[in-house]
Scaffold this active site. Sequence first.
Site, PDB file in Angstrom:
ATOM      1  CG  HIS A  58       7.787 -39.787 -11.253  1.00 22.70           C
ATOM      2  ND1 HIS A  58       6.904 -40.809 -11.554  1.00 22.70           N
ATOM      3  CD2 HIS A  58       7.636 -38.870 -12.239  1.00 22.70           C
ATOM      4  CE1 HIS A  58       6.252 -40.524 -12.662  1.00 22.70           C
ATOM      5  NE2 HIS A  58       6.678 -39.356 -13.104  1.00 22.70           N
ATOM      6  CG  ASP A 102       4.977 -42.426  -8.489  1.00 23.01           C
ATOM      7  OD1 ASP A 102       5.987 -41.818  -8.926  1.00 23.01           O
ATOM      8  OD2 ASP A 102       3.925 -41.839  -8.169  1.00 23.01           O
ATOM      9  CG  ASP A 130       4.829 -40.166 -16.613  1.00 18.41           C
ATOM     10  OD1 ASP A 130       5.754 -39.612 -15.994  1.00 18.41           O
ATOM     11  OD2 ASP A 130       3.631 -39.971 -16.367  1.00 18.41           O
ATOM     12  CD  GLU A 160       5.354 -36.790 -10.729  1.00 15.66           C
ATOM     13  OE1 GLU A 160       5.283 -35.692 -11.321  1.00 15.66           O
ATOM     14  OE2 GLU A 160       4.769 -37.814 -11.146  1.00 15.66           O
ATOM     15  CD  GLU A 161       2.448 -40.240 -12.569  1.00 17.51           C
ATOM     16  OE1 GLU A 161       1.679 -39.251 -12.595  1.00 17.51           O
ATOM     17  OE2 GLU A 161       3.147 -40.557 -13.535  1.00 17.51           O
ATOM     18  CD  GLU A 211       8.110 -36.379 -14.906  1.00 20.66           C
ATOM     19  OE1 GLU A 211       7.688 -37.122 -15.811  1.00 20.66           O
ATOM     20  OE2 GLU A 211       7.520 -36.223 -13.825  1.00 20.66           O
ATOM     21  CG  HIS A 254      -0.744 -40.077 -16.982  1.00 18.68           C
ATOM     22  ND1 HIS A 254      -1.303 -39.126 -16.164  1.00 18.68           N
ATOM     23  CD2 HIS A 254       0.499 -40.287 -16.481  1.00 18.68           C
ATOM     24  CE1 HIS A 254      -0.448 -38.776 -15.215  1.00 18.68           C
ATOM     25  NE2 HIS A 254       0.671 -39.474 -15.399  1.00 18.68           N
TER      26      HIS A 254
END
Length: 405
Positions: free
Chosen positions: A81, A83, A114, A148-149, A174, A374
């Site tokens: 992903h 984003d 991430d 995805e987030e 990931e 994050h």
Amino acid sequence: MTKQVPFKLVLEKAEHYKADMTRFLRDMIAIPSESCDEKRVVHRIKQEMEKVGFDKIDIDPMGNILGYIGHGPHLIAMDAHIDTVGVGNMKNWTFDPYQGMETEELIGGRGASDQEGGMASMVYAGKIIKDLGLEDQYTLLVTGTVQEEDCDGLCWQYIIEQSGIRPEFVVSTEPTDCQIYRGQRGRMEIRIDVQGVSCHGSAPERGDNAIFKMGPILNELQQLATRLGNDDFLGKGTLTVSEIFFTSPSRCAVADSCAVSIDRRLTWGESWEGALEEIRALESVKAVNATVSMYQYDRPSWTGLVYPTECYFPTWKVEEDHITVKTLSHAYQGLFHKDPVVDKWTFSTNGVSIMGRHGIPVIGFGPGKEPEAHAPNEKTWKDHLVTCAALYASIPLAYLSELKK
């Protein structure tokens, strides 16, 4: 006859492209790309895929980028992903999250682990396959997926359900700290609503305070969290209250509604129906006739497409002796002359849709570390990019070899 993986040459090529992967990753980091705002980073990825020689590149109606190498009958996919979450409190960063940071060993910036690092390694795995002529009876699909987030797996729901693409298996890139991951707990987003009646705060007995009515529910939720399911591999189910909302005419009035959001992680054997019912069965919930529901997601993608879904993300795992585990393990052993660590994710991935909803096996191997996700001062390791690019380039032929056993 299936070609053999020239492991030494693959590893040498991956090391050769370390600087290119670093530059590409830093370019992606420099482009803010929160969920539903991925257009610019998608086009930057397209540019790099064109540069290294992908055979076909599409951007689908949702805005996912799909790059293809080869034309063989076995379709193998690798997913990142592209984003990211936001940056949060800038005071917690020691460097600019988009300008990033680089040392001899590290790359810093939002998305480094991430999970734009996975995209950098995948694209250059494609380059290695082209350089060494490793095409065979397979087609490799490299996806850069969106939203995805915001709603993990929605992108692959669209790819499978609307585009009709069903790979034989998918490698999720990931972050795994260059370990093999074969499962994760599922999750769901639950809301509890309580109604009250407002009145002037000087005479609260005239009303019905919705916040007070929520209090016993919160206490019972905390107790419920200790009684959730457990799985020897994936671990315990969990529950936490993540948000609280209320309405009231003023600070001098009784609240006439209160709601909470619950982040519920589902282990093996737990279901979304069961998770809702165990909350509805709480005495405090029944006593105030609270409404327990699941959130829905319907935010438009960067292309404007809306693909609504309920906020339920199923648990999934593949078994230890699954062909995907064997494929990655044998490729890892061939490259690095040691056994890989096989483990699981704590957080959620697009596997909730690919494997959880649609039964397509997923196996994880990615650069970066899960705790970086994050977090402020997010970083990844240049050596991880090399390790992953080498493994990704080796996986297709290793899979074909496993099929023949």
